[in-house]
Every structure is written in C-alpha cells, then in structure tokens.
Design a protein around this motif. Structure first.
Motif, PDB file in Angstrom:
ATOM      1  N   UNK A  29       3.643  -3.247   9.971  1.00  0.00           N
ATOM      2  CA  UNK A  29       3.082  -1.889  10.083  1.00  0.00           C
ATOM      3  C   UNK A  29       1.964  -1.885  11.123  1.00  0.00           C
ATOM      4  N   UNK A  30       1.899  -0.834  11.920  1.00  0.00           N
ATOM      5  CA  UNK A  30       0.861  -0.779  12.951  1.00  0.00           C
ATOM      6  C   UNK A  30      -0.520  -0.500  12.372  1.00  0.00           C
ATOM      7  N   UNK A  31      -0.575   0.287  11.294  1.00  0.00           N
ATOM      8  CA  UNK A  31      -1.872   0.653  10.721  1.00  0.00           C
ATOM      9  C   UNK A  31      -1.871   0.445   9.202  1.00  0.00           C
ATOM     10  N   UNK A  32      -1.436   1.448   8.468  1.00  0.00           N
ATOM     11  CA  UNK A  32      -1.494   1.406   7.010  1.00  0.00           C
ATOM     12  C   UNK A  32      -0.639   0.263   6.455  1.00  0.00           C
ATOM     13  N   UNK A  33      -1.266  -0.571   5.644  1.00  0.00           N
ATOM     14  CA  UNK A  33      -0.557  -1.665   4.992  1.00  0.00           C
ATOM     15  C   UNK A  33      -0.452  -2.930   5.809  1.00  0.00           C
ATOM     16  N   UNK A  34      -0.953  -2.925   7.031  1.00  0.00           N
ATOM     17  CA  UNK A  34      -0.815  -4.090   7.899  1.00  0.00           C
ATOM     18  C   UNK A  34      -1.608  -5.285   7.364  1.00  0.00           C
ATOM     19  N   UNK A  35      -2.869  -5.063   7.017  1.00  0.00           N
ATOM     20  CA  UNK A  35      -3.705  -6.162   6.531  1.00  0.00           C
ATOM     21  C   UNK A  35      -3.141  -6.750   5.244  1.00  0.00           C
TER      22      UNK A  35
END
Length: 227
Positions: free
Chosen positions: A140-146
């Motif tokens: 995912x590029x943003x949400x959920x990436x970490x």
C-alpha cells in the motif's frame, strides 16, 4: 446450429528482453481473433517484432470493470481472445484477475500460458530459501503500509515485493527502521542490458542506490525470512 463459445488465453509477454517469449505464446497471439492489451502502443512494438497482425483492444486497470461484460459477450459468440499486459504475466500485479474470475463464473473456457514474470528470477538470484516464499506484490502506498511492513518483519518465509523507482529509497528506509539487520536483495532492469542485483542490509543498499543518478526500472525486492 449451436454456437461454440470462444476461449480466453492469458499470455505472458517479456519483462524486458524481447527474446523471452515462448513459441506457443507467439502462435497463440497470431491465432486468436482479438488481443486485449494493457497499452496498445507498448504491445504494438512487441507484436510488430514478431509479425503478429491480430487486432488489439485496450484493457487496463482504468477500464477493466467496464469491459468485462463486453469481453464475456464476445466469448459467448465464439471469439478467441488473448489478454496480454505491458510486461509479464496477466493477473500478477497487472490487469487480469477480474476478467479471469468472470470468465470462470460464467462457465466459459480459460487457458493460462506459462512464461515471463519478474519475481521468479529475482527470487532465484537472491540466494535466499525458495522452498517457501510469499509474494506481496506492491505494498500500500499510504494507509496500512507501515502495518504491512511490520508484519513482514515477523514472516518466517522469504518475501517478494514489487516497487517503483520513485519509492525504492522510501521502502529501503522503512526496512532499515523495522528490520535493520535483515538481508535484502534488490533486482532491477531484469533481463535488460543494465540488469543488476544488489544484496545487503538496508543501510548498505540505501548507500549504494543513493550514489546512483536517476535510478530507472521496476524493482523487485526480496527479503530474507525472520530468524
């Protein structure tokens, strides 16, 4: 007279080197009635190289939902259709899944040809265990990436990720933060003239790629298993 349904062929295309296409794939592309292509301009270069003159229609991530019914209708009329993407195997981080599912749900015939895909050579070249691995595709590029990266840190299998040249340094920095001592293998420009694979811990890879000007090509990142 009873109408015989057509068939959908999922046809892999080279990920770089034009020689990496099978005889069967070329024969199939010449024999079908229509080729669905992710980008008709990109695919046109490959088709001209192999003297494939089959008509093309666009079929990509932005129109596949709208075109599925259209394709199903043609299959019911007996049309033989091949699906190709810009590079690699349809459905592997590329359009193809939605259409393949719809074809099967409608009791129509589908055939998947074997062929090129980027993660296999990168995985083999990494030197990491290949008996058990997980393919993550693009994170995912943003949400959920970490959260996803933290999950990968605890993974007991070798992991394979696709990444763009615009985000490769960001990914390596994230890996350095979460798993600083983990071995990572990065391959780019696979099958092309400037193909390279670099392996090391994230900090070493950051230093290496930071020193290179204008990094190009799609990246395949292979992460060694936890423990």
């Amino acid at each position: 007279m009873e109408q015989t349904n057509g068939k959908l062929y999922l046809v892999p295309t080279p990920i770089g080197n034009l020689g990496d296409i099978t005889f069967r794939a070329v024969e199939t592309l010449k024999a079908v009635d229509i080729i669905l292509a992710e980008d008709t301009r990109t695919s046109g270069f490959l088709l001209r190289h192999y003297d494939v003159r089959t008509p093309m229609e666009s079929f990509h991530a932005h129109n596949e939902h709208k075109k599925v019914d259209h394709v199903l209708g043609k299959l019911r009329l007996g049309t033989q259709i091949a699906l190709i993407t810009d590079a690699g195997t349809p459905g592997i981080s590329d359009p193809g899944f939605l259409l393949a599912r719809a074809v099967l749900e409608n009791d129509l015939e589908i055939e998947a040809l074997p062929g090129a895909t980027a993660f296999v050579p990168a995985l083999i070249k990494s030197g990491f265990p290949t008996d058990r691995f997980v393919f993550e595709g693009f994170l995912p590029q943003k949400k959920g990436r970490k959260t996803r990266i933290e999950q990968l840190a605890a993974e007991s299998r070798t992991q394979v990720i696709y990444e763009s040249p615009h985000r490769i340094m960001k990914l390596l920095s994230e890996l350095k933060e979460v798993m600083p001592e983990r071995r990572v293998s990065v391959s780019r420009e696979l099958t092309k003239k400037f193909e390279e694979t670099k392996t090391g811990i994230p900090a070493e890879l950051i230093s290496y790629f930071d020193s290179k000007q204008g990094i190009k090509g799609e990246f395949v990142v292979v992460i060694a298993a936890h423990g």
